[in-house]
Design an enzyme around this catalytic site. Structure first.
Site, PDB file in Angstrom:
ATOM      1  N   CYS A 171       0.838  -1.197   0.000  1.00 45.26           N
ATOM      2  CA  CYS A 171       0.000   0.000   0.000  1.00 45.26           C
ATOM      3  C   CYS A 171       0.874   1.248   0.000  1.00 45.26           C
ATOM      4  O   CYS A 171       1.983   1.242   0.512  1.00 45.26           O
ATOM      5  CB  CYS A 171      -0.948   0.080   1.203  1.00 45.26           C
ATOM      6  SG  CYS A 171      -2.032  -1.326   1.365  1.00 45.26           S
ATOM      7  N   ARG A 200       3.133   0.159  -5.335  1.00 42.46           N
ATOM      8  CA  ARG A 200       3.018  -0.487  -4.021  1.00 42.46           C
ATOM      9  C   ARG A 200       1.714  -1.271  -3.866  1.00 42.46           C
ATOM     10  O   ARG A 200       1.530  -1.985  -2.890  1.00 42.46           O
ATOM     11  CB  ARG A 200       3.110   0.567  -2.911  1.00 42.46           C
ATOM     12  CG  ARG A 200       4.362   1.388  -2.948  1.00 42.46           C
ATOM     13  CD  ARG A 200       4.378   2.389  -1.828  1.00 42.46           C
ATOM     14  NE  ARG A 200       4.469   1.739  -0.547  1.00 42.46           N
ATOM     15  CZ  ARG A 200       5.600   1.390   0.037  1.00 42.46           C
ATOM     16  NH1 ARG A 200       6.734   1.638  -0.555  1.00 42.46           N
ATOM     17  NH2 ARG A 200       5.598   0.807   1.207  1.00 42.46           N
ATOM     18  N   TRP A 258      -3.019  -2.525  -1.605  1.00 42.90           N
ATOM     19  CA  TRP A 258      -2.762  -3.930  -1.950  1.00 42.90           C
ATOM     20  C   TRP A 258      -3.497  -4.723  -0.876  1.00 42.90           C
ATOM     21  O   TRP A 258      -3.107  -4.712   0.285  1.00 42.90           O
ATOM     22  CB  TRP A 258      -1.260  -4.209  -1.940  1.00 42.90           C
ATOM     23  CG  TRP A 258      -0.917  -5.575  -2.437  1.00 42.90           C
ATOM     24  CD1 TRP A 258      -0.746  -5.944  -3.737  1.00 42.90           C
ATOM     25  CD2 TRP A 258      -0.700  -6.749  -1.654  1.00 42.90           C
ATOM     26  NE1 TRP A 258      -0.443  -7.292  -3.808  1.00 42.90           N
ATOM     27  CE2 TRP A 258      -0.401  -7.811  -2.549  1.00 42.90           C
ATOM     28  CE3 TRP A 258      -0.724  -7.026  -0.281  1.00 42.90           C
ATOM     29  CZ2 TRP A 258      -0.132  -9.102  -2.123  1.00 42.90           C
ATOM     30  CZ3 TRP A 258      -0.460  -8.327   0.141  1.00 42.90           C
ATOM     31  CH2 TRP A 258      -0.160  -9.348  -0.782  1.00 42.90           C
ATOM     32  N   ASN A 269      -0.869   1.743   5.973  1.00 45.55           N
ATOM     33  CA  ASN A 269      -0.080   0.737   5.263  1.00 45.55           C
ATOM     34  C   ASN A 269       0.500  -0.209   6.305  1.00 45.55           C
ATOM     35  O   ASN A 269       1.228   0.237   7.191  1.00 45.55           O
ATOM     36  CB  ASN A 269       1.049   1.414   4.469  1.00 45.55           C
ATOM     37  CG  ASN A 269       2.056   0.408   3.927  1.00 45.55           C
ATOM     38  OD1 ASN A 269       1.703  -0.740   3.652  1.00 45.55           O
ATOM     39  ND2 ASN A 269       3.290   0.839   3.778  1.00 45.55           N
ATOM     40  N   GLY A 270       0.168  -1.493   6.203  1.00 53.14           N
ATOM     41  CA  GLY A 270       0.682  -2.454   7.177  1.00 53.14           C
ATOM     42  C   GLY A 270      -0.431  -3.411   7.581  1.00 53.14           C
ATOM     43  O   GLY A 270      -1.431  -3.552   6.864  1.00 53.14           O
ATOM     44  N   GLU A 311      16.172 -16.677 -11.634  1.00 52.54           N
ATOM     45  CA  GLU A 311      15.748 -15.293 -11.828  1.00 52.54           C
ATOM     46  C   GLU A 311      14.989 -15.136 -13.150  1.00 52.54           C
ATOM     47  O   GLU A 311      13.966 -14.458 -13.211  1.00 52.54           O
ATOM     48  CB  GLU A 311      16.973 -14.363 -11.746  1.00 52.54           C
ATOM     49  CG  GLU A 311      16.713 -12.896 -11.987  1.00 52.54           C
ATOM     50  CD  GLU A 311      15.651 -12.284 -11.076  1.00 52.54           C
ATOM     51  OE1 GLU A 311      15.231 -12.914 -10.098  1.00 52.54           O
ATOM     52  OE2 GLU A 311      15.214 -11.158 -11.389  1.00 52.54           O
ATOM     53  N   LYS A 356      11.114 -13.901 -13.485  1.00 55.72           N
ATOM     54  CA  LYS A 356      10.730 -12.739 -14.313  1.00 55.72           C
ATOM     55  C   LYS A 356       9.586 -13.109 -15.228  1.00 55.72           C
ATOM     56  O   LYS A 356       8.611 -12.386 -15.356  1.00 55.72           O
ATOM     57  CB  LYS A 356      11.902 -12.316 -15.181  1.00 55.72           C
ATOM     58  CG  LYS A 356      12.886 -11.257 -14.849  1.00 55.72           C
ATOM     59  CD  LYS A 356      12.615 -10.088 -14.026  1.00 55.72           C
ATOM     60  CE  LYS A 356      12.082 -10.320 -12.672  1.00 55.72           C
ATOM     61  NZ  LYS A 356      12.863  -9.893 -11.553  1.00 55.72           N
ATOM     62  N   GLU A 382       6.131 -13.870 -13.242  1.00 53.79           N
ATOM     63  CA  GLU A 382       5.453 -12.765 -12.545  1.00 53.79           C
ATOM     64  C   GLU A 382       4.834 -11.745 -13.488  1.00 53.79           C
ATOM     65  O   GLU A 382       3.852 -11.114 -13.143  1.00 53.79           O
ATOM     66  CB  GLU A 382       6.388 -12.080 -11.542  1.00 53.79           C
ATOM     67  CG  GLU A 382       7.508 -11.281 -12.141  1.00 53.79           C
ATOM     68  CD  GLU A 382       8.362 -10.594 -11.096  1.00 53.79           C
ATOM     69  OE1 GLU A 382       7.831 -10.080 -10.119  1.00 53.79           O
ATOM     70  OE2 GLU A 382       9.599 -10.561 -11.288  1.00 53.79           O
ATOM     71  N   HIS A 404      16.127 -36.519 -12.836  1.00 58.05           N
ATOM     72  CA  HIS A 404      15.666 -37.168 -11.601  1.00 58.05           C
ATOM     73  C   HIS A 404      14.172 -36.933 -11.362  1.00 58.05           C
ATOM     74  O   HIS A 404      13.692 -37.080 -10.249  1.00 58.05           O
ATOM     75  CB  HIS A 404      16.513 -36.692 -10.416  1.00 58.05           C
ATOM     76  CG  HIS A 404      17.959 -37.047 -10.573  1.00 58.05           C
ATOM     77  ND1 HIS A 404      18.426 -38.333 -10.471  1.00 58.05           N
ATOM     78  CD2 HIS A 404      19.034 -36.292 -10.889  1.00 58.05           C
ATOM     79  CE1 HIS A 404      19.722 -38.354 -10.699  1.00 58.05           C
ATOM     80  NE2 HIS A 404      20.129 -37.128 -10.954  1.00 58.05           N
ATOM     81  N   LYS A 450       5.173  -3.838  -5.254  1.00 61.03           N
ATOM     82  CA  LYS A 450       6.625  -3.699  -5.247  1.00 61.03           C
ATOM     83  C   LYS A 450       7.239  -3.884  -3.866  1.00 61.03           C
ATOM     84  O   LYS A 450       8.268  -4.507  -3.721  1.00 61.03           O
ATOM     85  CB  LYS A 450       6.973  -2.307  -5.784  1.00 61.03           C
ATOM     86  CG  LYS A 450       8.449  -2.037  -5.883  1.00 61.03           C
ATOM     87  CD  LYS A 450       8.972  -2.441  -7.224  1.00 61.03           C
ATOM     88  CE  LYS A 450      10.458  -2.290  -7.340  1.00 61.03           C
ATOM     89  NZ  LYS A 450      11.016  -3.360  -8.171  1.00 61.03           N
TER      90      LYS A 450
HETATM   91  C1  F6R Z   1      10.585  -9.796  -8.383  1.00 58.32           C
HETATM   92  C2  F6R Z   1      10.700  -8.892  -7.251  1.00 58.32           C
HETATM   93  C3  F6R Z   1      10.533  -9.455  -5.893  1.00 58.32           C
HETATM   94  C4  F6R Z   1      11.463  -8.742  -4.899  1.00 58.32           C
HETATM   95  C5  F6R Z   1      11.174  -9.208  -3.473  1.00 58.32           C
HETATM   96  C6  F6R Z   1      12.121  -8.583  -2.481  1.00 58.32           C
HETATM   97  O1  F6R Z   1      10.833  -9.149  -9.584  1.00 58.32           O
HETATM   98  O2  F6R Z   1      10.897  -7.723  -7.409  1.00 58.32           O
HETATM   99  O3  F6R Z   1      10.732 -10.828  -5.871  1.00 58.32           O
HETATM  100  O4  F6R Z   1      12.783  -9.011  -5.257  1.00 58.32           O
HETATM  101  O5  F6R Z   1       9.860  -8.896  -3.139  1.00 58.32           O
HETATM  102  O6  F6R Z   1      12.009  -7.198  -2.485  1.00 58.32           O
HETATM  103  P1  F6R Z   1      13.138  -6.284  -1.884  1.00 58.32           P
HETATM  104  O7  F6R Z   1      14.354  -6.466  -2.727  1.00 58.32           O
HETATM  105  O8  F6R Z   1      12.594  -4.904  -1.942  1.00 58.32           O
HETATM  106  O9  F6R Z   1      13.388  -6.759  -0.484  1.00 58.32           O
END
Ligand code: F6R
Length: 609
Positions: free
Chosen positions: A2, A27, A74, A100-101, A482, A486, A489, A505, A604
């Site tokens: 949020c 967010r 969110w 937020n929280g 990774e 990508k 998501e 396996h 994010k």
């Molecule tokens: C994926 C992504 C998330 C963050 C994760 C940690 O693209 O961005 O997996 O890497 O939520 O976030 P931070 O780095 O802000 O602790």
């Protein structure tokens, strides 16, 4: 998650709140709302969906008030709906609140409020309870009522509150969720993050945990938990508003992919002196300290965790110290073996990820030394660490992390090399070779990014595949994770990453005609083995996209398509090989018509458990 904003000044609050919220939409984007004091009442407008829906609705009326709060959500407690959107109010609508929280004891508080006041609640959220709680304690002094309310609240919160009877103030609180204050002339602001305020001010107060802030248009007072006034230095933001704009790119993600040469250059060169020695101002670990350290934990979430996997490889190889890597949400609950001889490395773009922060606190409690790799200056993870290594990625807005990851990798390599030099576990000529290779990275990334059209072509052919596998060996496995994350998501395609040697396996049972396999084959010592693994999946009908160094052309004989990365040392290929995977995921998501910057169900900054 949020995003919250607040404005108090002489200008109309509504457009400033909308503008601030639009910068915080990363967010959370399930719903958005504002509460503005206008013509003697607190007007609340809130809608399910994106901020644009709120904005359109606000255009239908004139709200002239110049004090207000806003929120982009969110959802955690209660589905996304108008009713569950913030701001929330007390029963009479005099007090409005953004949060937020998560309030962990909200059920108990709700039952108690119903029993003592017979309150009626309009939403299913935990946040609404706070507005009622403040109302319960309100006797003409909003600050006092907020203090009394937070005494009863358990959990994480950044809140902003306005009150009809005191229309000249905003009260805000921070506990384990980010909060900043922006300082203007005859106007002041609150927000979850700097981009929301950049258009208006670069003078910021970073609010500490458990602080309460009283804002009027002319003054900002910060109080600690004992209601004592505390002094705070002004933090001057050095980047400009454009850094948080798309600047002609269709999406933030593509802009941020293209910013990687600069991010990597800045992260590297700010740590090298004229003789190419690594100088880490924020890290005070001495040779004696290092001699005491017998174990390193790298703990993070998501993409940052994947950077940690490469960090393990680098620290073990260069500095010869055993490393464990863990996802933060698991680390904190498994009573890990941590003591005063442990170095705990937290990796986080936002520096606000609750699981990472909680894991850090757990490690600290057990006596570990805490080093963090963080992008957001002054964030919670940074502030609670003994040593901080800032990545110089600049603001990352797209939910899918790109430039934060590559700068985290550079940070890992620099920390590992610094440890190796301090310990004396690396020869000087080897060190020089490594630094030379690292210095070539920005231009090499640039070369890959310029080749995006050919990757887009592959994406346009393959975007309909519903199951994708990423395979690799050695450090390529970390990059495979990774690349896979990508893709899933942002494109919602199911995908899985696995060590190529592990395929047979079990997982190879899923390989069938037309299945897309992305095979990373950048490691010279493992190249032939990877070619065999590619043949194994091809024999079962897979369509293989290989990723290899330019010098290794053999792969063309076994893969359907090959994406080349410039030649470099095996140790550093992750910084390059992840880039085509980011571009591939991006174009596949675009081809599928996905909202690349704001994927569904995600946000994010993950400030909930
Ligand atoms: C994926 C992504 C998330 C963050 C994760 C940690 O693209 O961005 O997996 O890497 O939520 O976030 P931070 O780095 O802000 O602790």
């Amino acid at each position: 998650m949020c995003g919250i904003v607040g404005y108090i000044g002489n200008q109309k609050a509504a457009p400033i709140l909308i503008d601030g919220l639009s910068k915080l939409e990363y967010r959370g984007y399930d719903s958005a709302g504002v509460a503005i004091y206008d013509e003697g009442s607190v007007k609340v407008r809130k809608y399910k969906g994106r901020i644009s829906i709120l904005e359109e609705n606000l255009k239908k009326e004139t709200i002239k008030g110049n004090i207000g709060i806003g929120h982009t959500r969110w959802a955690t407690h209660g589905e996304p709906s108008d009713r569950n959107s913030h701001p929330h109010t007390n029963y009479s609508g005099n007090i409005a609140l953004i949060h937020n929280g998560i309030i962990e004891n909200y059920m108990k508080l709700k039952e108690w409020l119903i029993s003592v006041k017979g309150d009626h609640f309009k939403s299913e959220t935990d946040s609404e309870v706070i507005a009622h709680l403040i109302d319960y304690f309100y006797e003409g002094d909003l600050l006092d009522a907020v203090y009394k309310a937070i005494e009863k609240m358990e959990g994480a919160y950044a809140i902003g509150v306005i009150c009809k009877d005191e229309p000249d103030k905003i009260v805000a609180v921070r506990k384990d969720s980010p909060l900043i204050v922006g300082l203007g002339e005859n106007e002041n602001f609150i927000a979850s993050d700097i981009p929301a305020l950049l258009k208006y001010t670069k003078d910021i107060y970073l609010i500490e945990n458990e602080e309460v802030v009283l804002l009027t248009k002319d003054e900002v007072k910060i109080f600690n938990e004992f209601r004592e006034v505390v002094k705070r230095d002004v933090f001057k933001v050095t980047w400009n508003a454009e850094a948080a704009e798309k600047e002609g790119y269709p999406h933030f993600m593509m802009k941020e992919i293209n910013e990687q040469p600069k991010g990597v250059y800045d992260t590297l060169h700010r740590r090298l002196d004229k003789k190419d020695n690594i100088v880490l101002d924020g890290i005070k670990i001495t040779k004696e300290d290092l001699e005491q350290i017998n174990k390193v934990y790298i703990v993070a979430c998501g993409t940052a965790y994947h950077a940690g996997l490469v960090g393990k490889y680098a620290i073990e190889k260069f500095a010869k110290i055993p490393v464990e890597v863990d996802v933060a949400s698991e680390f904190r609950y498994r009573d890990p073996f941590v003591d005063e001889n442990t170095l705990f490395i937290a990796v986080s773009q936002s520096g606000e990820t609750l699981d990472t922060l909680a894991a850090l606190r757990e490690a600290k409690r057990k006596g570990a030394r805490i080093l963090s790799i963080v992008n957001v200056v002054g964030s919670s993870v940074a502030r609670e660490s003994d040593d901080v290594f800032y990545t110089w990625a600049g603001p990352e807005i797209a939910v899918a992390s790109t430039k934060a990851y590559t700068t985290q990798l550079v940070s890992m390599y620099l920390i590992a090399l610094h440890m190796a030099v301090t310990k004396g576990s690396i020869a000087n000529d080897q060190y020089k070779k490594y630094i030379k290779a690292l210095k070539e990275m920005p231009d090499q990334i640039q070369k890959i990014v310029e080749n995006e059209e050919s990757i887009q072509k592959i994406a346009d052919e393959q975007f309909n595949n519903e199951n994708v596998f990423y395979i690799g060996r050695g450090v390529d496995v970390a990059v495979a994770y990774e690349g896979s994350l990508k893709l899933k998501e942002i494109s919602y395609i199911h995908s899985e990453a696995i060590g190529a040697g592990e395929l047979k396996h079990g997982t190879i049972a899923l390989i069938e005609e037309g299945r897309l396999v992305v095979a990373l084959a950048t490691q010279d010592g493992l190249y032939d083995k990877m070619l065999s693994n590619i043949q194994e999946v091809r024999a079962r009908g897979a369509y293989v996209i290989g990723v290899a160094k330019e010098e290794n052309k053999e792969i063309e004989k076994v893969a359907d398509k090959v994406i080349y990365i410039p030649d470099t040392l095996d140790e550093f290929t992750p910084i390059l090989s992840v880039v085509p995977l980011q571009v591939l995921a991006y174009y596949i998501a675009v081809a599928r018509g996905c909202d690349v910057d704001k994927p569904k169900n995600l946000a994010k900054s993950v400030t909930v458990e």
